[in-house]
Design an enzyme around this catalytic site. Structure first.
Site, PDB file in Angstrom:
ATOM      1  NE  ARG A  25      -3.940   2.163   1.937  1.00  0.00           N
ATOM      2  CZ  ARG A  25      -5.066   2.257   2.561  1.00  0.00           C
ATOM      3  NH1 ARG A  25      -5.450   1.282   3.345  1.00  0.00           N
ATOM      4  NH2 ARG A  25      -5.837   3.299   2.412  1.00  0.00           N
ATOM      5  NE  ARG A  38      -8.309   0.961   0.593  1.00  0.00           N
ATOM      6  CZ  ARG A  38      -9.217   1.915   0.556  1.00  0.00           C
ATOM      7  NH1 ARG A  38      -8.920   3.073   0.033  1.00  0.00           N
ATOM      8  NH2 ARG A  38     -10.414   1.725   1.037  1.00  0.00           N
ATOM      9  CG  ASP A  41      -8.582   0.062   4.066  1.00  0.00           C
ATOM     10  OD1 ASP A  41      -7.766   0.680   4.776  1.00  0.00           O
ATOM     11  OD2 ASP A  41      -9.785   0.340   4.012  1.00  0.00           O
ATOM     12  CG  ASP A  43     -10.747   0.280   7.797  1.00  0.00           C
ATOM     13  OD1 ASP A  43      -9.840   1.094   7.610  1.00  0.00           O
ATOM     14  OD2 ASP A  43     -11.644   0.060   6.978  1.00  0.00           O
TER      15      ASP A  43
END
Length: 79
Positions: A25, A38, A41, A43
């Site tokens: 990334r 990307r 990811d 989170d």
């Protein structure tokens, strides 16, 4: 995915960002409405009952309630 960690929220953010960079990334999304392709990811959705409201870290994740792909599994886990 639920994860147990000894890391504090800030340490966890730094660790997840490191993992994202290691996996390729290169750019973070700059706003809630602008998305970039990307590879990964990661989170942080929730962290116990902790609430964090900092420019680069918000817990609970402010958009999680708008995402069915987040809420459907979370509802199953919480049963």
């Amino acid at each position: 995915m639920l994860v147990d960690t000894p890391l504090a929220p800030r340490q966890l953010l730094e660790t997840t960002q490191h993992i994202e960079r290691e996996l390729g990334r290169v750019e973070k999304t700059s706003s809630d409405h602008e998305y970039h392709d990307r590879v990964i990811d990661i989170d942080i959705l929730l962290y116990d009952d902790i609430k964090v409201d900092e420019p680069d870290l918000k817990i609970p994740h402010p958009l999680m309630y708008e995402r069915d792909f987040v809420m459907t599994p979370l509802k199953e886990i919480m049963k």
